[in-house]
Enzyme design. Structure first.
Site, PDB file in Angstrom:
ATOM      1  N   GLU A   1       0.828  -1.203   0.000  1.00 21.34           N
ATOM      2  CA  GLU A   1       0.000   0.000   0.000  1.00 21.34           C
ATOM      3  C   GLU A   1       0.857   1.244   0.000  1.00 21.34           C
ATOM      4  OE1 GLU A   1      -4.207  -1.160   2.025  1.00 21.34           O
ATOM      5  OE2 GLU A   1      -2.780  -0.043   3.212  1.00 21.34           O
TER       6      GLU A   1
ATOM      7  N   CYS B   1       3.597   8.904  -0.008  1.00 19.65           N
ATOM      8  CA  CYS B   1       4.091   8.257   1.214  1.00 19.65           C
ATOM      9  C   CYS B   1       4.339   6.798   0.829  1.00 19.65           C
ATOM     10  CB  CYS B   1       3.007   8.386   2.280  1.00 19.65           C
ATOM     11  SG  CYS B   1       3.345   7.476   3.786  1.00 19.65           S
TER      12      CYS B   1
ATOM     13  N   CYS C   1       7.140  -5.628   8.043  1.00 18.94           N
ATOM     14  CA  CYS C   1       8.303  -5.047   8.730  1.00 18.94           C
ATOM     15  C   CYS C   1       8.677  -5.998   9.857  1.00 18.94           C
ATOM     16  CB  CYS C   1       7.947  -3.675   9.297  1.00 18.94           C
ATOM     17  SG  CYS C   1       9.320  -2.888  10.192  1.00 18.94           S
TER      18      CYS C   1
ATOM     19  N   CYS D   1       6.845  -2.795  16.140  1.00 26.11           N
ATOM     20  CA  CYS D   1       6.412  -1.739  17.066  1.00 26.11           C
ATOM     21  C   CYS D   1       4.954  -2.008  17.450  1.00 26.11           C
ATOM     22  CB  CYS D   1       6.542  -0.364  16.409  1.00 26.11           C
ATOM     23  SG  CYS D   1       8.236  -0.017  15.926  1.00 26.11           S
TER      24      CYS D   1
ATOM     25  N   CYS E   1       1.858  -0.299  15.575  1.00 27.41           N
ATOM     26  CA  CYS E   1       1.914  -0.173  14.112  1.00 27.41           C
ATOM     27  C   CYS E   1       1.264  -1.363  13.398  1.00 27.41           C
ATOM     28  CB  CYS E   1       3.377  -0.049  13.696  1.00 27.41           C
ATOM     29  SG  CYS E   1       3.609  -0.067  11.909  1.00 27.41           S
TER      30      CYS E   1
ATOM     31  N   SER F   1      12.052   8.120   7.042  1.00 26.82           N
ATOM     32  CA  SER F   1      11.676   8.001   8.448  1.00 26.82           C
ATOM     33  C   SER F   1      12.203   6.668   8.962  1.00 26.82           C
ATOM     34  CB  SER F   1      10.148   8.042   8.562  1.00 26.82           C
ATOM     35  OG  SER F   1       9.736   7.746   9.874  1.00 26.82           O
TER      36      SER F   1
ATOM     37  N   SER G   1      11.438   8.168  14.340  1.00 23.51           N
ATOM     38  CA  SER G   1      10.241   7.769  15.099  1.00 23.51           C
ATOM     39  C   SER G   1      10.671   7.542  16.535  1.00 23.51           C
ATOM     40  CB  SER G   1       9.665   6.472  14.527  1.00 23.51           C
ATOM     41  OG  SER G   1       9.164   6.711  13.242  1.00 23.51           O
ATOM     42  N   LEU G   2      10.459   8.545  17.378  1.00 22.80           N
ATOM     43  CA  LEU G   2      10.942   8.437  18.759  1.00 22.80           C
ATOM     44  C   LEU G   2       9.851   7.834  19.653  1.00 22.80           C
ATOM     45  CD1 LEU G   2      13.504   9.074  20.380  1.00 22.80           C
ATOM     46  CD2 LEU G   2      12.464  11.231  21.043  1.00 22.80           C
TER      47      LEU G   2
ATOM     48  N   CYS H   1      -0.346   7.571   7.132  1.00 22.29           N
ATOM     49  CA  CYS H   1       0.915   6.841   7.220  1.00 22.29           C
ATOM     50  C   CYS H   1       0.896   5.991   8.481  1.00 22.29           C
ATOM     51  CB  CYS H   1       2.080   7.810   7.342  1.00 22.29           C
ATOM     52  SG  CYS H   1       2.352   8.774   5.879  1.00 22.29           S
TER      53      CYS H   1
HETATM   54  N1  SAH Z   1       9.646   2.189   9.759  1.00 27.34           N
HETATM   55  C1  SAH Z   1       9.771   3.589   9.656  1.00 27.34           C
HETATM   56  C2  SAH Z   1       8.912   4.205   8.553  1.00 27.34           C
HETATM   57  C3  SAH Z   1       7.513   3.673   8.400  1.00 27.34           C
HETATM   58  S1  SAH Z   1       6.389   4.019   9.695  1.00 27.34           S
HETATM   59  C4  SAH Z   1       9.514   4.249  10.988  1.00 27.34           C
HETATM   60  O1  SAH Z   1       9.062   3.568  11.899  1.00 27.34           O
HETATM   61  O2  SAH Z   1       9.816   5.433  11.112  1.00 27.34           O
HETATM   62  C5  SAH Z   1       5.993   5.717   9.366  1.00 27.34           C
HETATM   63  C6  SAH Z   1       5.510   6.497  10.583  1.00 27.34           C
HETATM   64  O3  SAH Z   1       4.186   6.079  10.981  1.00 27.34           O
HETATM   65  C7  SAH Z   1       6.404   6.284  11.795  1.00 27.34           C
HETATM   66  O4  SAH Z   1       6.634   7.481  12.488  1.00 27.34           O
HETATM   67  C8  SAH Z   1       5.561   5.355  12.614  1.00 27.34           C
HETATM   68  O5  SAH Z   1       5.977   5.348  13.939  1.00 27.34           O
HETATM   69  C9  SAH Z   1       4.176   5.907  12.377  1.00 27.34           C
HETATM   70  N2  SAH Z   1       3.098   5.021  12.789  1.00 27.34           N
HETATM   71  C10 SAH Z   1       3.125   3.669  12.900  1.00 27.34           C
HETATM   72  N3  SAH Z   1       1.939   3.218  13.351  1.00 27.34           N
HETATM   73  C11 SAH Z   1       1.147   4.301  13.529  1.00 27.34           C
HETATM   74  C12 SAH Z   1      -0.184   4.478  13.969  1.00 27.34           C
HETATM   75  N4  SAH Z   1      -0.944   3.444  14.296  1.00 27.34           N
HETATM   76  N5  SAH Z   1      -0.671   5.730  14.059  1.00 27.34           N
HETATM   77  C13 SAH Z   1       0.091   6.792  13.698  1.00 27.34           C
HETATM   78  N6  SAH Z   1       1.340   6.690  13.255  1.00 27.34           N
HETATM   79  C14 SAH Z   1       1.885   5.452  13.162  1.00 27.34           C
HETATM   80 FE1  SF4 Z   2       8.270  -1.130  11.268  1.00 25.34          FE
HETATM   81 FE2  SF4 Z   2       8.120   1.550  11.366  1.00 25.34          FE
HETATM   82 FE3  SF4 Z   2       5.954   0.026  11.881  1.00 25.34          FE
HETATM   83 FE4  SF4 Z   2       7.950   0.089  13.612  1.00 25.34          FE
HETATM   84  S1  SF4 Z   2       6.632   1.814  13.013  1.00 25.34           S
HETATM   85  S2  SF4 Z   2       6.886  -1.761  12.896  1.00 25.34           S
HETATM   86  S3  SF4 Z   2       9.694   0.238  12.266  1.00 25.34           S
HETATM   87  S4  SF4 Z   2       7.042   0.175   9.934  1.00 25.34           S
END
Ligand code: SAH
Ligand code: SF4
Length: 338
Positions: free
Chosen positions: A81, A95, A102, A106, A109, A187, A210-211, A327
């Protein structure tokens, strides 16, 4: 995919032939090689035979028309997607995804819940931009140019580093889309090796981290990768990047109700952000069934504490929420293998 097949067929031809092919595919947006008028007839015939310009794609348009989601079926049946965010000022941000699934898991996510299937190829990443360019042309959109790229779709771009950089170089190439490096962002969940490599790249690509938590205990609970790359090492590596490149760094922070949104967290975060080139982007959590999004008052309070400490704060606009197109909310359904 188109890029790999073009390389197979034109890789040994004089460079201007590749330029001509790129121009046809990415600027004239042809969908059949017979529309090309610059390449020799025989080359066109070879390309028609071995380099299909078809991409299997389904679109979901947001009713508010601020976001457009594309589901692309890849040659092995995997699905990926990708989202186009259409800003009111005419910018179009794609995006894009760097992996199918992945491996980093996390907790908030949707992609993380899928687990890892595979890395995407350069052609598969470029195709995600091409489908939107074709869509905007076909719909005769007022603003047809794709102006910005963020690697914020599915997957961790730093775990597919070489292909992601090659994709960025192609997207930047004026014969392809000519998107400025400064208009592209990677990111990362904080893969330090990748941040180090990026500091040495000649292209000035933006970095976003992504902190999501201001201390190791909480961050390791939310993002298992923190056990390998803790906050101290991560912040040192970002500092190195920033000193070398002199570029702004954006820290993404998803607001999770009762988890990371207390005033104490804001104060801890402010401590980490004491650098004029750092900025925090507070992100509304797109529910994935695990946490609850923070309440508006809590977000305001959090923001005020940061601002009072001199931290530059922004809030990500909730694009395409009606089509699950924000995203980090991509591919909530498991990919079916062919
Ligand atoms: N793996 C990378 C890039 C893809 S995720 C990363 O983690 O940075 C892109 C962004 O979407 C990241 O900041 C991630 O933390 C955020 N994200 C993931 N799940 C989310 C959610 N459920 N709601 C809002 N943002 C989310
Ligand atoms: Fe992977 Fe980024 Fe999702 Fe974490 S937030 S599981 S690193 S895609």
């Amino acid at each position: 995919m188109i890029i790999e097949e073009l390389n197979n067929i034109l890789g040994k031809a004089p460079a201007f032939r590749m330029k001509q092919a790129y121009k046809s595919v990415f600027q004239d947006l042809i969908t059949d090689w017979s529309e090309n008028t610059t390449l020799p007839k025989e080359t066109r015939a070879d390309l028609k035979e071995a380099c299909s310009l078809d991409i299997s794609v389904e679109f979901a348009d947001s009713k508010k028309s601020d976001a457009l989601k594309a589901l692309i079926e890849l040659e092995d049946g995997a699905k990926v997607e990708t989202v186009l965010l259409r800003h009111s000022d005419g910018r179009n941000t794609a995006c894009i995804s760097s992996q199918v699934g992945c491996s980093l898991g996390c907790k908030f996510c949707a992609t993380g819940m899928l687990g890892m299937e595979r890395n995407l190829t350069v052609g598969e990443m470029v195709a995600q931009v091409l489908v939107f360019a074709r869509y905007l042309k076909e719909k005769k959109a007022k603003h047809q140019r794709i102006t910005n790229i963020v690697f914020m779709g599915m997957g961790e771009p730093m775990m597919n580093y070489q292909a992601v950089m090659e994709t960025i170089r192609l997207l930047n190439n004026t014969d392809v889309f000519g998107i400025g490096a400064r208009h592209m962002s990677i990111s990362t969940s904080g893969i330090i090796d990748g941040i180090e490599y990026l500091s040495n790249e000649p292209l000035q690509v933006n970095l976003a981290i992504s902190l999501h938590a201001p201390n190791d205990v909480l961050r390791s609970q939310l993002m298992p990768i923190n056990r390998k790359y803790g906050i101290k090492d991560l912040m040192n590596s970002v500092k190195h990047y920033r000193e070398k490149c002199g570029r702004r760094v954006m820290f993404e922070y998803i607001m999770l109700d009762g988890i990371n949104d207390a005033p104490e967290h804001a104060r801890e975060l402010a401590e980490l952000m004491q650098d004029k080139l750092y900025m925090v982007n507070l992100i509304r959590y797109n529910p994935t069934g695990v946490f609850k999004p923070s309440k508006a008052e809590k977000i305001e309070q959090f923001k005020r504490i940061l601002q009072r400490s001199g931290v530059h704060v922004t809030q990500r606009h909730a694009f395409g929420s009606d089509i699950n197109a924000a995203c980090g909310q991509l591919a909530t359904k498991r990919n079916k293998k062919a």
